[in-house]
Design a protein around this motif. Structure first.
Motif, PDB file in Angstrom:
ATOM      1  N   ARG A 307       0.825  -1.206   0.000  1.00  0.00           N
ATOM      2  CA  ARG A 307       0.000   0.000   0.000  1.00  0.00           C
ATOM      3  C   ARG A 307       0.857   1.253   0.000  1.00  0.00           C
ATOM      4  N   ASP A 308       1.942   1.231   0.747  1.00  0.00           N
ATOM      5  CA  ASP A 308       2.804   2.411   0.827  1.00  0.00           C
ATOM      6  C   ASP A 308       3.480   2.715  -0.507  1.00  0.00           C
ATOM      7  N   THR A 309       3.715   1.691  -1.301  1.00  0.00           N
ATOM      8  CA  THR A 309       4.350   1.908  -2.611  1.00  0.00           C
ATOM      9  C   THR A 309       3.359   2.353  -3.679  1.00  0.00           C
ATOM     10  N   GLY A 310       2.090   2.555  -3.305  1.00  0.00           N
ATOM     11  CA  GLY A 310       1.101   3.048  -4.256  1.00  0.00           C
ATOM     12  C   GLY A 310       0.312   1.969  -4.963  1.00  0.00           C
ATOM     13  N   GLY A 311       0.439   0.721  -4.534  1.00  0.00           N
ATOM     14  CA  GLY A 311      -0.302  -0.355  -5.180  1.00  0.00           C
ATOM     15  C   GLY A 311      -1.749  -0.421  -4.712  1.00  0.00           C
ATOM     16  N   ARG A 312      -2.611  -0.919  -5.580  1.00  0.00           N
ATOM     17  CA  ARG A 312      -4.026  -1.101  -5.234  1.00  0.00           C
ATOM     18  C   ARG A 312      -4.290  -2.588  -5.038  1.00  0.00           C
ATOM     19  N   PRO A 313      -4.632  -2.999  -3.828  1.00  0.00           N
ATOM     20  CA  PRO A 313      -4.845  -4.427  -3.576  1.00  0.00           C
ATOM     21  C   PRO A 313      -6.016  -4.967  -4.389  1.00  0.00           C
ATOM     22  N   THR A 314      -5.883  -6.194  -4.832  1.00  0.00           N
ATOM     23  CA  THR A 314      -6.944  -6.877  -5.562  1.00  0.00           C
ATOM     24  C   THR A 314      -7.769  -7.723  -4.593  1.00  0.00           C
ATOM     25  N   VAL A 315      -8.821  -8.334  -5.116  1.00  0.00           N
ATOM     26  CA  VAL A 315      -9.661  -9.198  -4.290  1.00  0.00           C
ATOM     27  C   VAL A 315      -8.860 -10.396  -3.778  1.00  0.00           C
TER      28      VAL A 315
END
Length: 377
Positions: A307-315
């Protein structure tokens, strides 16, 4: 008496014939044209023929031409002579090489070459097929063909394709790491790469792509020990391989409880890296390995780092973290993350996510919510 009758008939015949001759002479005299009549007829032929007047144009069908726009009528600045020659040469080369570029990069064509090779009789050589395509191939083109031959279970044909590429001189196709890496992966997958004793000599000189392909081939062949040995040699020789290779080896190791120790060691080595570059699917795979190893703190650490690196978690990633919190006994935190997953996913969850949510509701004794999830499932 008879003679008189015959003489009379003959005289009548001569009179009739002379009369007809006189009539023919009269007709010939009557057919003759006078000079005035001939001049009149000649004047008729000399007169030009009367033509029909052209039809007026149909105003409905004929449309007026558009007026030229001011910015279109301006002539561009003439390019310099060198620039003009370069542009013309580039256009000519692009037109010639367009078809070759389409062929050498077209997956359907390259996979079709593999199918033609697979259809050859066992005693035939791959050059029968490859010689027809040699003028359209470029370096790296045959890597997809070799991988497709591996999918078909034909490692011998893959090796023959590599040997054929090495012999080409008119269109040089080798040396090329992509073809070599694909061939090594196929041979290692089918246990036809006899390099157990030569691994230490291979690591310093081989490229990164070749080493990663060799590790992937050993992993797919189930030779976890050889893959681990190759990674150790790479570490000794200060060769840094992609984290995806470590992730693949961890996933293969945790298939059996005997491999949990190797997976834990690989996880520690991955955490000791100064810079961690993990793709989204690799990060999710490491989370699943951590859940099996009961290293729930590592799951939370990876989730926060992603999350800190800017990623969007998937399901799938949300499901892995929820499952980790459920295994760790933190059901309320898992439920809050489930609500967050539903908001981000917009209600579009997959079957594993619904299963984890139902298990969470059972652990929380929230049967009404569990029945709703079960009905949706």
């Amino acid at each position: 008496m008879e003679l008189e009758v015959m003489d009379r008939n003959e005289q009548t015949y001569h009179e009739n014939s002379s009369a007809s001759e006189d009539e023919d002479d009269d007709e010939e005299e009557a057919v003759e044209w006078s000079k005035d009549e001939l001049d009149a007829i000649s004047a008729l032929f000399d007169r030009p023929m009367r033509q029909k007047p052209p039809k007026p144009p149909n105003p409905v069908r004929q449309r007026p031409l558009p007026l030229p726009l001011p910015h279109k009528t301006r002539l561009p600045n003439a390019p310099a002579p060198k620039q003009h020659i370069r542009l013309a040469a580039r256009a000519a080369l692009s037109s010639r090489s367009s078809f070759s570029d389409q062929v050498c990069k077209n997956p359907e064509v390259l996979i079709g070459i593999a199918r033609e090779i697979a259809a050859l009789p066992p005693e035939s050589d791959v050059s029968i097929v490859l010689d027809r395509w040699v003028r359209f191939l470029r370096k790296g083109s045959l890597s997809m063909t070799i991988r497709e031959l591996g999918h078909m279970g034909l490692p011998e044909r893959a090796l023959q394709t590599l040997c054929w590429a090495q012999r080409q001189t008119v269109v040089p196709l080798f040396p090329d790491d992509r073809i070599l890496a694909s061939t090594i992966e196929v041979l290692a997958r089918f246990d036809q790469l006899k390099m157990e004793d030569a691994l230490e000599q291979c690591v310093p000189s081989a490229s990164r792509a070749v080493l990663e392909a060799m590790v992937s081939g050993f992993i797919r062949a189930g030779k976890v020990g050889l893959a681990r040995k190759l990674l150790e040699f790479a570490t000794i020789n200060k060769r840094t391989l992609s984290p995806s290779v470590h992730v693949k080896l961890m996933l293969e190791a945790v298939r059996t409880p005997e491999g949990y120790g190797l997976a834990a060691a690989l996880l520690d080595e991955l955490g000791e890296r100064p810079e961690l570059h993990l793709r989204q699917q690799d990060c999710t795979a490491v989370m699943k390995v951590c859940v099996k190893l009961r290293r729930y703190a590592a799951v939370e650490s990876l989730f926060g780092w992603f999350r800190d690196t800017g990623g969007r978690p998937t399901v799938v990633m949300y499901t892995a973290v929820i499952h980790s919190r459920c295994r760790d006994g933190r059901h309320r935190e898992a439920l809050s993350l489930a609500w967050e997953m539903e908001r981000h996913a917009g209600g579009l969850l997959d079957l594993p996510a619904y299963r984890v949510l139902v298990k969470l509701c059972v652990a929380l004794r929230d049967h009404e919510r569990g029945v709703r999830y079960l009905a949706t499932d």
